[in-house]
Design a protein around this motif. Structure first.
Motif, PDB file in Angstrom:
ATOM      1  N   ASP A  74      15.723  10.416  -9.673  1.00 33.55           N
ATOM      2  CA  ASP A  74      14.276  10.415  -9.849  1.00 33.55           C
ATOM      3  C   ASP A  74      13.889  11.264 -11.050  1.00 33.55           C
ATOM      4  OD1 ASP A  74      14.223   8.898  -7.601  1.00 33.55           O
ATOM      5  OD2 ASP A  74      13.479  10.481  -6.274  1.00 33.55           O
ATOM      6  N   ARG A  75      12.781  10.882 -11.678  1.00 34.97           N
ATOM      7  CA  ARG A  75      12.313  11.636 -12.841  1.00 34.97           C
ATOM      8  C   ARG A  75      11.885  13.052 -12.439  1.00 34.97           C
ATOM      9  NH1 ARG A  75       8.082   7.163 -14.754  1.00 34.97           N
ATOM     10  NH2 ARG A  75       7.826   7.215 -12.505  1.00 34.97           N
ATOM     11  N   PHE A  76      12.312  14.010 -13.227  1.00 35.53           N
ATOM     12  CA  PHE A  76      11.968  15.424 -13.069  1.00 35.53           C
ATOM     13  C   PHE A  76      12.450  16.012 -11.745  1.00 35.53           C
ATOM     14  CE2 PHE A  76       8.731  13.901 -16.063  1.00 35.53           C
ATOM     15  CZ  PHE A  76       8.939  14.788 -17.108  1.00 35.53           C
ATOM     16  N   TYR A  77      13.340  15.281 -11.059  1.00 32.71           N
ATOM     17  CA  TYR A  77      13.847  15.835  -9.803  1.00 32.71           C
ATOM     18  C   TYR A  77      14.996  16.782 -10.109  1.00 32.71           C
ATOM     19  CZ  TYR A  77      15.191  16.210  -4.928  1.00 32.71           C
ATOM     20  OH  TYR A  77      15.464  16.697  -3.679  1.00 32.71           O
ATOM     21  N   ARG A  78      14.906  17.958  -9.518  1.00 39.08           N
ATOM     22  CA  ARG A  78      15.954  18.955  -9.734  1.00 39.08           C
ATOM     23  C   ARG A  78      16.342  19.561  -8.403  1.00 39.08           C
ATOM     24  NH1 ARG A  78      14.104  23.068 -14.233  1.00 39.08           N
ATOM     25  NH2 ARG A  78      16.099  23.926 -13.592  1.00 39.08           N
ATOM     26  N   ARG A 135       2.843  13.689  -9.622  1.00 41.76           N
ATOM     27  CA  ARG A 135       3.940  14.652  -9.784  1.00 41.76           C
ATOM     28  C   ARG A 135       4.508  14.611 -11.199  1.00 41.76           C
ATOM     29  NH1 ARG A 135       9.422  14.852  -9.164  1.00 41.76           N
ATOM     30  NH2 ARG A 135       9.577  12.636  -8.664  1.00 41.76           N
ATOM     31  N   LEU A 136       4.578  13.359 -11.751  1.00 43.18           N
ATOM     32  CA  LEU A 136       5.093  13.213 -13.111  1.00 43.18           C
ATOM     33  C   LEU A 136       4.200  13.920 -14.119  1.00 43.18           C
ATOM     34  CD1 LEU A 136       7.056  11.901 -15.132  1.00 43.18           C
ATOM     35  CD2 LEU A 136       5.612   9.862 -15.081  1.00 43.18           C
ATOM     36  N   VAL A 137       2.886  13.739 -13.948  1.00 42.08           N
ATOM     37  CA  VAL A 137       1.953  14.402 -14.861  1.00 42.08           C
ATOM     38  C   VAL A 137       2.087  15.919 -14.749  1.00 42.08           C
ATOM     39  CG1 VAL A 137      -0.489  14.801 -15.349  1.00 42.08           C
ATOM     40  CG2 VAL A 137       0.330  12.478 -14.893  1.00 42.08           C
ATOM     41  N   ALA A 138       2.208  16.405 -13.515  1.00 46.89           N
ATOM     42  CA  ALA A 138       2.353  17.853 -13.332  1.00 46.89           C
ATOM     43  C   ALA A 138       3.662  18.351 -13.927  1.00 46.89           C
ATOM     44  CB  ALA A 138       2.287  18.195 -11.843  1.00 46.89           C
ATOM     45  N   ASP A 139       4.743  17.579 -13.729  1.00 43.88           N
ATOM     46  CA  ASP A 139       6.039  17.999 -14.264  1.00 43.88           C
ATOM     47  C   ASP A 139       6.049  17.986 -15.789  1.00 43.88           C
ATOM     48  OD1 ASP A 139       7.105  18.438 -11.779  1.00 43.88           O
ATOM     49  OD2 ASP A 139       7.972  16.433 -11.595  1.00 43.88           O
ATOM     50  N   ILE A 140       5.459  16.933 -16.375  1.00 34.95           N
ATOM     51  CA  ILE A 140       5.410  16.868 -17.842  1.00 34.95           C
ATOM     52  C   ILE A 140       4.591  18.032 -18.396  1.00 34.95           C
ATOM     53  CG2 ILE A 140       4.519  15.523 -19.772  1.00 34.95           C
ATOM     54  CD1 ILE A 140       5.262  13.011 -18.274  1.00 34.95           C
ATOM     55  N   ALA A 141       3.449  18.291 -17.723  1.00 35.15           N
ATOM     56  CA  ALA A 141       2.631  19.412 -18.185  1.00 35.15           C
ATOM     57  C   ALA A 141       3.402  20.723 -18.099  1.00 35.15           C
ATOM     58  CB  ALA A 141       1.354  19.476 -17.350  1.00 35.15           C
ATOM     59  N   ALA A 200       0.834  -1.207   0.000  1.00 33.03           N
ATOM     60  CA  ALA A 200       0.000   0.000   0.000  1.00 33.03           C
ATOM     61  C   ALA A 200       0.868   1.255   0.000  1.00 33.03           C
ATOM     62  CB  ALA A 200      -0.931  -0.007   1.214  1.00 33.03           C
ATOM     63  N   GLY A 201       1.964   1.223   0.765  1.00 29.87           N
ATOM     64  CA  GLY A 201       2.866   2.369   0.768  1.00 29.87           C
ATOM     65  C   GLY A 201       3.500   2.590  -0.591  1.00 29.87           C
ATOM     66  N   ALA A 202       3.906   1.469  -1.248  1.00 27.85           N
ATOM     67  CA  ALA A 202       4.497   1.595  -2.579  1.00 27.85           C
ATOM     68  C   ALA A 202       3.479   2.140  -3.584  1.00 27.85           C
ATOM     69  CB  ALA A 202       5.037   0.246  -3.039  1.00 27.85           C
ATOM     70  N   LEU A 203       2.233   1.661  -3.467  1.00 33.33           N
ATOM     71  CA  LEU A 203       1.197   2.166  -4.371  1.00 33.33           C
ATOM     72  C   LEU A 203       0.929   3.652  -4.128  1.00 33.33           C
ATOM     73  CD1 LEU A 203      -1.380  -0.777  -4.334  1.00 33.33           C
ATOM     74  CD2 LEU A 203       0.111  -0.094  -6.222  1.00 33.33           C
ATOM     75  N   GLU A 204       0.934   4.032  -2.844  1.00 34.00           N
ATOM     76  CA  GLU A 204       0.700   5.447  -2.531  1.00 34.00           C
ATOM     77  C   GLU A 204       1.837   6.303  -3.060  1.00 34.00           C
ATOM     78  OE1 GLU A 204      -1.016   7.932   1.274  1.00 34.00           O
ATOM     79  OE2 GLU A 204       0.323   6.226   1.643  1.00 34.00           O
ATOM     80  N   ASP A 205       3.070   5.804  -2.890  1.00 36.10           N
ATOM     81  CA  ASP A 205       4.212   6.549  -3.429  1.00 36.10           C
ATOM     82  C   ASP A 205       4.154   6.622  -4.955  1.00 36.10           C
ATOM     83  OD1 ASP A 205       5.092   6.866  -0.861  1.00 36.10           O
ATOM     84  OD2 ASP A 205       6.539   5.213  -0.941  1.00 36.10           O
ATOM     85  N   ALA A 206       3.764   5.484  -5.570  1.00 38.95           N
ATOM     86  CA  ALA A 206       3.675   5.461  -7.028  1.00 38.95           C
ATOM     87  C   ALA A 206       2.601   6.417  -7.527  1.00 38.95           C
ATOM     88  CB  ALA A 206       3.387   4.039  -7.514  1.00 38.95           C
ATOM     89  N   GLU A 207       1.481   6.465  -6.789  1.00 41.21           N
ATOM     90  CA  GLU A 207       0.426   7.389  -7.193  1.00 41.21           C
ATOM     91  C   GLU A 207       0.882   8.843  -7.031  1.00 41.21           C
ATOM     92  OE1 GLU A 207      -3.257   8.867  -8.456  1.00 41.21           O
ATOM     93  OE2 GLU A 207      -2.229   6.945  -8.709  1.00 41.21           O
TER      94      GLU A 207
END
Length: 503
Positions: free
Chosen positions: A444-448, A277-283, A265-272
């Motif tokens: 991590d993706r989009f991490y700066r 965050r990925l969708v927001a970063d891509i946008a 559940a923790g992994a799923l929550e982190d993945a969600e």
């Protein structure tokens, strides 16, 4: 089949109940058989002892008078004690004693007698006939082939008595006069004891079965309570509530299952959270160049700007940035999905790294950054995809130059590992370094590290993520070390033998 019949608790309870029932039946059958054998053996011993006692009492009575006088009293005593019907026949076939001749009894349940010889002083004086039937324990002895009925014996006895009285020549044995009627206290019969024991065994078994079923039901309910909690939590997770957790204690199977569920559940929550965050970063990353392009085009359309070479070059650079971002996203998606196909070939990794690094020398010179490239001679040929390894080195060098201030230094080094099974590529810079808090997230993706998203300080935050994925596809690994305020070193291990499986 109803849902309760398919539940795990019902199946466990049913299984335990069947096992318990089988065990109780086995124990009861064994106890019943053992008890019957013991009772039969004990009954045999009692019968033998009683028969011997009967022989002794009658023999003593006969020996005392040397005739049948007094035998009737002995028979009545034994009958009261053992609840037997005993008849004595002398050698001439005359009935000389009957234990029941003076008692008011209900009709006999059986007219079958057991015959037993009557021996006094080693000489047979007659025979015992002992009645058998319900309520009697027959002593051992051969079944007589001559079955006598009581009525016939009494008739013969009466005839003999009348003849003797008529002749009146000599005295014949007389049956003693009737005694007063006496209540007979019969012994408890072993058959009644066995029946009582079997009834007790039956009720005890039923009580034990009921108690066992209750205990099994209670135990299974308690044992399966964590499963019900897990099921409810899993249903909530399926509905989208990823914050669900269960109480779990390690050390048991269900406790470990609960811990695994919490981790899932923790992994799923982190993945969600990562997905959002990925969708927001891509946008955000796509919106920035598109907004710039749209702004320039609207300005040209409104006549605010002229479509000169400088404006067109700016728009072109924004489209190149947008194209590179889309390409990086596509490459990253292919690598993470396992769909990226490597074009493996034998290549000189020293030359490959050197060429990729030298392509950034003009940028380094423009900012007065010293770019040093050191390669080891005699490196083994490596099996790799030259295009992807060149992309790895390019991303590392570009990242180092971007985060190195003017007049700084970037060092690229390539050489064999200590065990000589892999090539080591390291890129070091004298930039600002990475804080300990940011260091675990650099891949991590989009991490700066720079939260301002200033284009001067970096790109979209996909460069190091792509580096890590491409290196792992080649069967290698990448590490990072940094001293905040002094610089950063990224180290890549590429096995000479290539990846274990061809992606």
């Amino acid at each position: 089949m109803p849902s309760w019949a398919r539940s795990l608790q019902f199946r466990l309870t049913l299984g335990f109940t069947l096992i318990l029932g089988g065990a109780l039946l086995s124990v009861s059958a064994f106890a019943y058989a053992t008890t019957e054998r013991k009772i039969d053996a004990f009954s045999e011993e009692i019968s033998i002892a009683r028969a011997e006692r009967l022989d002794q009492v009658v023999s003593e009575s006969y020996s005392e008078n040397d005739n049948w006088e007094g035998v009737q009293g002995a028979l009545e005593q034994v009958s009261r004690l053992y609840d037997w019907r005993i008849v004595i026949e002398d050698q001439t076939g005359l009935i000389v004693g009957d234990s029941h001749s003076v008692f008011t009894r209900s009709p006999l349940l059986s007219q079958v007698f057991f015959q037993r010889p009557l021996v006094v002083g080693g000489v047979q004086k007659g025979n015992f006939y002992i009645e058998t039937g319900e309520g009697f324990v027959a002593p051992p002895g051969s079944r007589s082939s001559i079955i006598r009925e009581l009525s016939r014996d009494l008739q013969r006895q009466s005839e003999v008595t009348r003849d003797k009285k008529t002749n009146d020549q000599h005295q014949t044995p007389q049956i003693p006069s009737p005694l007063p009627q006496t209540e007979i206290a019969a012994e408890p019969q072993l058959s009644e004891l066995a029946a009582s024991f079997n009834r007790s065994l039956l009720w005890s078994g039923l009580a034990a079965a009921a108690a066992g079923i209750g205990m099994v039901t209670f135990t299974t309910r308690r044992a399966l309570a964590p499963v019900h909690v897990l099921s409810a939590a899993a249903s909530e997770v399926a509905q989208g509530d990823l914050s669900q957790r269960v109480d779990a204690n390690p050390g048991s199977e269900l406790g470990d299952l609960g811990i695994a569920f919490n981790d899932m559940a923790g992994a799923l929550e982190d993945a969600e959270s990562e997905r959002r965050r990925l969708v927001a970063d891509i946008a955000h990353e796509l919106r920035s160049p598109l907004t710039n392009i749209q702004g320039y085009l609207e300005a040209i359309k409104d006549g605010v700007l002229e479509a000169d070479e400088s404006t067109i070059e700016t728009i072109y650079s924004q489209t190149k940035h947008l194209s590179a971002l889309v390409g990086d996203l596509r490459l990253l998606a292919l690598v993470e999905a396992g769909s990226l196909r490597l074009e493996l070939t034998d290549a000189n990794i020293s030359e490959l790294v050197s060429d990729a690094a030298e392509a950034f020398r003009p940028r380094a010179v423009d900012r007065s950054i010293a770019l040093e490239v050191t390669v080891s001679d005699g490196m083994p040929v490596a099996r790799l995809d030259p295009t992807r390894i060149r992309q790895v080195v390019s991303n590392l060098v570009e990242n180092a130059i971007t985060h190195t201030p003017d007049n700084g230094r970037v060092v690229v080094n390539v050489g064999p590992a200590t065990h000589a099974a892999a090539a080591i590529i390291s890129v070091s810079d004298t930039g600002t370094g990475i804080s300990p808090e940011d260091l675990p997230h650099v891949f991590d993706r989009f991490y700066r590290v720079d939260r301002s998203r200033n284009r001067v300080t970096g790109g979209a935050g996909l460069g190091l993520t792509i580096v890590k994925r491409l290196v792992e596809v080649h069967g290698g690994q990448v590490d990072v070390s940094s001293v905040f305020g002094s610089g950063t070193t990224l180290t890549v291990h590429i096995p000479f033998a290539g990846p274990r499986t061809h992606a």
